[in-house]
Design a protein around this motif. Structure first.
Motif, PDB file in Angstrom:
ATOM      1  N   GLU A  43       0.826  -1.207   0.000  1.00  7.17           N
ATOM      2  CA  GLU A  43       0.000   0.000   0.000  1.00  7.17           C
ATOM      3  C   GLU A  43       0.867   1.267   0.000  1.00  7.17           C
ATOM      4  O   GLU A  43       0.612   2.198  -0.756  1.00  7.17           O
ATOM      5  CB  GLU A  43      -0.916  -0.030   1.231  1.00  7.17           C
ATOM      6  CG  GLU A  43      -1.820   1.167   1.378  1.00  7.17           C
ATOM      7  CD  GLU A  43      -3.137   1.009   0.636  1.00  7.17           C
ATOM      8  OE1 GLU A  43      -3.324  -0.024  -0.030  1.00  7.17           O
ATOM      9  OE2 GLU A  43      -3.950   1.934   0.712  1.00  7.17           O
ATOM     10  N   GLY A  44       1.906   1.260   0.820  1.00  8.56           N
ATOM     11  CA  GLY A  44       2.790   2.426   0.905  1.00  8.56           C
ATOM     12  C   GLY A  44       3.559   2.657  -0.386  1.00  8.56           C
ATOM     13  O   GLY A  44       3.730   3.795  -0.828  1.00  8.56           O
ATOM     14  N   ALA A  94       6.380  -6.207  10.856  1.00 11.06           N
ATOM     15  CA  ALA A  94       6.444  -4.854  11.415  1.00 11.06           C
ATOM     16  C   ALA A  94       7.055  -3.881  10.413  1.00 11.06           C
ATOM     17  O   ALA A  94       6.587  -2.747  10.261  1.00 11.06           O
ATOM     18  CB  ALA A  94       7.260  -4.868  12.711  1.00 11.06           C
ATOM     19  N   THR A  95       8.100  -4.323   9.714  1.00 14.13           N
ATOM     20  CA  THR A  95       8.769  -3.419   8.774  1.00 14.13           C
ATOM     21  C   THR A  95       7.857  -3.092   7.592  1.00 14.13           C
ATOM     22  O   THR A  95       7.830  -1.948   7.118  1.00 14.13           O
ATOM     23  CB  THR A  95      10.084  -4.048   8.280  1.00 14.13           C
ATOM     24  OG1 THR A  95      10.791  -4.556   9.399  1.00 14.13           O
ATOM     25  CG2 THR A  95      10.940  -3.032   7.575  1.00 14.13           C
ATOM     26  N   GLY A  96       7.101  -4.093   7.137  1.00 11.31           N
ATOM     27  CA  GLY A  96       6.160  -3.838   6.054  1.00 11.31           C
ATOM     28  C   GLY A  96       5.100  -2.828   6.463  1.00 11.31           C
ATOM     29  O   GLY A  96       4.762  -1.923   5.698  1.00 11.31           O
ATOM     30  N   LEU A  97       4.604  -2.972   7.688  1.00  9.35           N
ATOM     31  CA  LEU A  97       3.629  -2.011   8.197  1.00  9.35           C
ATOM     32  C   LEU A  97       4.237  -0.614   8.258  1.00  9.35           C
ATOM     33  O   LEU A  97       3.601   0.371   7.881  1.00  9.35           O
ATOM     34  CB  LEU A  97       3.186  -2.399   9.605  1.00  9.35           C
ATOM     35  CG  LEU A  97       2.212  -3.539   9.709  1.00  9.35           C
ATOM     36  CD1 LEU A  97       1.992  -3.885  11.166  1.00  9.35           C
ATOM     37  CD2 LEU A  97       0.904  -3.132   9.066  1.00  9.35           C
ATOM     38  N   LEU A 101       2.877   2.852   6.544  1.00  8.07           N
ATOM     39  CA  LEU A 101       2.607   4.085   7.285  1.00  8.07           C
ATOM     40  C   LEU A 101       3.473   5.229   6.760  1.00  8.07           C
ATOM     41  O   LEU A 101       3.007   6.343   6.538  1.00  8.07           O
ATOM     42  CB  LEU A 101       2.871   3.873   8.785  1.00  8.07           C
ATOM     43  CG  LEU A 101       1.938   2.890   9.486  1.00  8.07           C
ATOM     44  CD1 LEU A 101       2.389   2.658  10.916  1.00  8.07           C
ATOM     45  CD2 LEU A 101       0.511   3.393   9.459  1.00  8.07           C
ATOM     46  N   PHE A 102       4.747   4.920   6.529  1.00  6.76           N
ATOM     47  CA  PHE A 102       5.671   5.938   6.030  1.00  6.76           C
ATOM     48  C   PHE A 102       5.274   6.386   4.622  1.00  6.76           C
ATOM     49  O   PHE A 102       5.248   7.583   4.323  1.00  6.76           O
ATOM     50  CB  PHE A 102       7.102   5.384   6.029  1.00  6.76           C
ATOM     51  CG  PHE A 102       8.122   6.347   5.496  1.00  6.76           C
ATOM     52  CD1 PHE A 102       8.448   7.494   6.215  1.00  6.76           C
ATOM     53  CD2 PHE A 102       8.755   6.127   4.293  1.00  6.76           C
ATOM     54  CE1 PHE A 102       9.389   8.385   5.737  1.00  6.76           C
ATOM     55  CE2 PHE A 102       9.698   7.016   3.802  1.00  6.76           C
ATOM     56  CZ  PHE A 102      10.014   8.149   4.526  1.00  6.76           C
TER      57      PHE A 102
ATOM     58  N   GLN B 331       3.116  12.682   9.806  1.00  2.55           N
ATOM     59  CA  GLN B 331       2.824  11.277   9.530  1.00  2.55           C
ATOM     60  C   GLN B 331       4.088  10.568   9.017  1.00  2.55           C
ATOM     61  O   GLN B 331       4.427   9.478   9.465  1.00  2.55           O
ATOM     62  CB  GLN B 331       1.726  11.219   8.476  1.00  2.55           C
ATOM     63  CG  GLN B 331       0.731  10.107   8.673  1.00  2.55           C
ATOM     64  CD  GLN B 331      -0.230  10.058   7.499  1.00  2.55           C
ATOM     65  OE1 GLN B 331      -0.527  11.069   6.862  1.00  2.55           O
ATOM     66  NE2 GLN B 331      -0.699   8.881   7.195  1.00  2.55           N
ATOM     67  N   ALA B 332       4.789  11.211   8.095  1.00  2.00           N
ATOM     68  CA  ALA B 332       6.030  10.642   7.564  1.00  2.00           C
ATOM     69  C   ALA B 332       7.061  10.526   8.684  1.00  2.00           C
ATOM     70  O   ALA B 332       7.796   9.541   8.774  1.00  2.00           O
ATOM     71  CB  ALA B 332       6.568  11.512   6.431  1.00  2.00           C
ATOM     72  N   PHE B 333       7.070  11.517   9.542  1.00  2.00           N
ATOM     73  CA  PHE B 333       7.967  11.571  10.690  1.00  2.00           C
ATOM     74  C   PHE B 333       7.732  10.353  11.601  1.00  2.00           C
ATOM     75  O   PHE B 333       8.664   9.675  12.024  1.00  2.00           O
ATOM     76  CB  PHE B 333       7.642  12.865  11.435  1.00  2.00           C
ATOM     77  CG  PHE B 333       8.654  13.307  12.428  1.00  2.00           C
ATOM     78  CD1 PHE B 333       9.795  13.977  12.027  1.00  2.00           C
ATOM     79  CD2 PHE B 333       8.452  13.089  13.776  1.00  2.00           C
ATOM     80  CE1 PHE B 333      10.713  14.409  12.951  1.00  2.00           C
ATOM     81  CE2 PHE B 333       9.372  13.521  14.699  1.00  2.00           C
ATOM     82  CZ  PHE B 333      10.512  14.184  14.293  1.00  2.00           C
ATOM     83  N   GLN B 334       6.456  10.063  11.869  1.00  2.00           N
ATOM     84  CA  GLN B 334       6.121   8.928  12.736  1.00  2.00           C
ATOM     85  C   GLN B 334       6.508   7.601  12.081  1.00  2.00           C
ATOM     86  O   GLN B 334       6.995   6.686  12.749  1.00  2.00           O
ATOM     87  CB  GLN B 334       4.624   8.939  13.054  1.00  2.00           C
ATOM     88  CG  GLN B 334       4.205  10.113  13.927  1.00  2.00           C
ATOM     89  CD  GLN B 334       2.708  10.232  14.097  1.00  2.00           C
ATOM     90  OE1 GLN B 334       1.936   9.628  13.350  1.00  2.00           O
ATOM     91  NE2 GLN B 334       2.265  11.013  15.065  1.00  2.00           N
ATOM     92  N   GLY B 335       6.309   7.504  10.771  1.00  2.42           N
ATOM     93  CA  GLY B 335       6.705   6.290  10.054  1.00  2.42           C
ATOM     94  C   GLY B 335       8.210   6.084  10.113  1.00  2.42           C
ATOM     95  O   GLY B 335       8.702   4.978  10.320  1.00  2.42           O
TER      96      GLY B 335
END
Lengths: 310, 361
Positions: A43-44, A94-97, A101-102, B331-335
């Motif tokens: 997704e990211g 976890a890294t994929g998540l 998010l990033f 948001q990018a910061f938190q990721g």
């Protein structure tokens, strides 16, 4: 509701367009998972591809450059995941998540100046002669180039996995990385290449959304397409052509749902809009039940970190 | 040549040093990102991390800290239980929405009756809503072996659509002349989740978060279930021989995290948010995943991590207002923070050895 207001030829024709984003992302993830890596960051990577492709395409005026940029951006982002999971041996889930998010944050940041801008129009290719066949012509042979490229990628992945040495090595790494390592294959290098390919495909899939399907940039526009692509790989039991079938079935349902909305069905739009996700869940359940079939088909080393101990 | 050597057990020092280091690295990388956006990086970092606590307008922001940290901690504590056992509920956002819908629906059903019983009933309904929503992936997992990651995540999108349907349909304020959104629960005394101590931002959700932290701490360190959770995560094989019932563990972990996320949703809708609206959810369920990892899946760690993440939220809002730093940057910061944390964990699990390359490595 008026069912006759739905143009079935048009519906079937838009099916391929609706399916292409998840087809691209799905076939990329299939290669990643066949190498034994579970990248939940689809997704990211898709959404980053969507904004990169849109930005470059509107900036340069070239859709082709947009798609190339999207593939590069997707691959670059996937390398973050690659370095963390392959060299620093972090947990893949976890890294994929984190990647998702990033990617969602990064894309929103990059896309700030692009909200509300109209995208370029992508020409459809009318394949000579066969596009004039009644009914079948408009359904199959009057799409933009990316629809056909995505099918070629599926064919290429299928042939690579089935007939080439490289495909055999990739599968060996995914089934048993210790054995592959003992045979002298560079497990980490092979996996990194697979992850980069998956990232590039996800980027292309995202760019297809922002350049062709919508075509516009809105924050969070992938709306779970990356997760559906992940489910698609399970549905396909890790086989390339089944990804294509699954993507087209899913595309068909999406288009049908949109057409029912337009036809004014007596159900609130929201309930129709949740149907693709519900159907995906139902399909996942069917595939995973039935004597644990899905578990048997999954690459044996899927999701496990490889660390060559001395 | 750099070689990694697996530690027999993770280093305690590095386990707790990595979050601190990850935060510092994120500040540096984030500073670079802000510099690329044409903002003064030092000012930006100061605005995000320092001003909300000790700056000129801190009296306003301090209250916001607990408002944001409450739901993050409440959700993350539940998630951490599952993550420890290798059960991945990543759909807390959906459970949060369902908790809010169910809790608010109970409250609105009683409108305009006044009774002290209404709020507790809403809390129970909220927890039940989240619990039921989390039971879907849990039951599919134990019954059909369906991947709980994908199902719980896909249900987030279903919950979002349901939220929109509720805001436009059954729960819409009948006196709002067609505008979407429910009645404001804050103007309905029996259903309102008000600030308990003025100026602190502490509402019932914050109290619940603290109770959850203590409960989780006792569960993990003193109770057999907690032992089973830790065992299942560290060695699934040993857990099976040790008589851990994996089905019960999946149901327990998913149910607990779902109920807590649902409660967090209810406290939010009856408190800070006030009403069910189309854009009610703001990503707490996803940020809580970062909180859980940053807190090392440990209740006390999560408490601290939740406060820190809350700080990035309100600091981010401040930076948005004063420096025009876009909300997405936070948001990018938190990721980024999660990336650094996961990468640095290599030090906790492995020893780094510098070796000379001898012959064929």
């Amino acid at each position: 509701m008026d069912m006759s207001s739905i143009n079935w030829v048009l519906l079937l024709a838009s099916l391929m367009v609706a399916a292409t984003p998840i087809l691209l992302a799905g076939i990329g993830e299939l290669v990643v998972e066949r190498s034994g890596v579970l990248n939940l960051g689809v997704e990211g990577m898709m959404i980053t591809g969507a904004i990169s492709g849109f930005a470059v395409a509107t900036g340069t005026g070239s859709v082709t450059l947009g798609f190339i940029a999207a593939a590069v951006a997707g691959a670059a982002l996937s390398m973050l995941f690659g370095v963390l999971t392959q060299f620093l041996l972090s947990n893949q889930v976890a890294t994929g998540l984190a990647l998702t998010l990033f990617g969602l944050g990064l894309s929103a940041l990059l896309g700030q100046g692009y909200v509300g801008i109209k995208g370029l129009s992508v020409p459809d290719i009318h394949i000579p002669l066969i596009s004039d066949i009644p009914i079948l012509g408009p359904i199959l042979f009057r799409h933009d180039a990316m629809v056909y490229i995505s099918i070629l990628i599926v064919a290429g992945v299928w042939a690579m996995l089935k007939y080439t040495r490289a495909g055999l090595i990739l599968r060996a790494v995914g089934e048993n990385h210790d054995a592959a390592h003992a045979l002298g294959y560079k497990v980490i290098r092979i996996r990194l290449m697979a992850i980069a390919f998956g990232g590039a495909c996800a980027g292309l899939g995202g760019a297809y959304l922002s350049l062709v399907r919508v075509p516009q940039w809105t924050e969070g526009m992938t709306a779970g397409a990356g997760w559906i692509a992940l489910a698609l790989v399970v549905f396909a039991s890790w086989r390339p052509w089944r990804v294509l079938i699954g993507a087209y079935l899913f595309g068909g349902l999406t288009v049908l749902q949109l057409n029912l909305q337009a036809a004014g069905m007596k159900i609130p739009v929201e309930y129709l809009a949740m149907s693709p996700y519900l159907i995906t869940i139902i399909v996942l359940v069917i595939m995973s039940s039935g004597r644990g079939r899905a578990a048997l088909d999954a690459p044996a080393a899927l999701g496990r970190s490889f660390h060559a101990s001395a | 040549m750099i070689a990694l050597e697996k530690r027999p057990t993770p280093s305690t020092f590095w386990t707790w040093a990595t979050p601190v280091l990850a935060v510092l690295l994120t500040m540096i990388a984030g500073g670079l990102m802000f510099a690329l956006l044409g903002k003064n990086p030092f000012l930006a970092i100061k605005t995000i991390f320092y001003d909300p606590i000790l700056g000129e307008f801190a009296f306003y922001y301090r209250g916001q800290l607990l408002v944001k940290a409450g739901p993050l901690i409440l959700i993350a504590v539940g998630l951490a239980m599952g993550f420890r056992a290798g059960i991945w509920n990543i759909g807390a956002e959906g459970q949060y929405i369902m908790g809010a819908i169910c809790g608010a629906a109970v409250g609105l059903a009683f409108y305009p009756t006044e009774s002290w019983l209404i709020f507790p009933l809403m809390v129970i309904a909220g927890a039940a809503g989240g619990l039921v929503w989390a039971m879907i992936p849990a039951i599919l997992k134990v019954r059909f072996n369906t991947n709980e990651i994908l199902v719980s995540l896909l249900l987030v999108y279903v919950a979002e659509q349901l939220l929109a349907a509720m805001a436009l349909g059954p729960l819409r304020n009948p006196e709002a002349s067609g505008f979407p959104g429910s009645r404001n629960l804050q103007q309905y005394p029996s259903a309102a989740n008000l600030e308990l101590i003025p100026g602190t931002g502490a509402h019932w959700g914050v109290v619940a978060a603290l109770v959850a932290v203590i409960f989780a701490y006792i569960l993990l360190s003193r109770h057999l279930t907690g032992f089973h959770i830790r065992l299942a995560g560290q060695s699934p094989r040993a857990a099976r021989f040790g008589g851990v019932n994996p089905t019960a563990l999946v149901v327990f972990c998913m149910g607990l995290s779902g109920a807590l996320a649902g409660m967090a949703g209810l406290f939010e809708v009856a408190g800070p948010a006030g009403q069910i609206s189309i854009d009610f959810n703001s990503g707490y369920g996803f940020t809580a995943i970062i909180v859980a990892f940053l807190g090392r899946l440990h209740p006390i760690g999560i408490l601290l991590a939740g406060l820190l993440m809350a700080l990035t939220y309100i600091g981010g809002e401040a930076a948005q207002a004063t420096l025009q730093i876009p909300a997405a940057a936070i948001q990018a910061f938190q990721g980024m923070l999660l990336f650094f944390l996961l990468g640095l964990d290599v030090f906790a699990n492995y020893r780094i050895r510098l070796t000379k390359r001898e012959g064929v490595a």
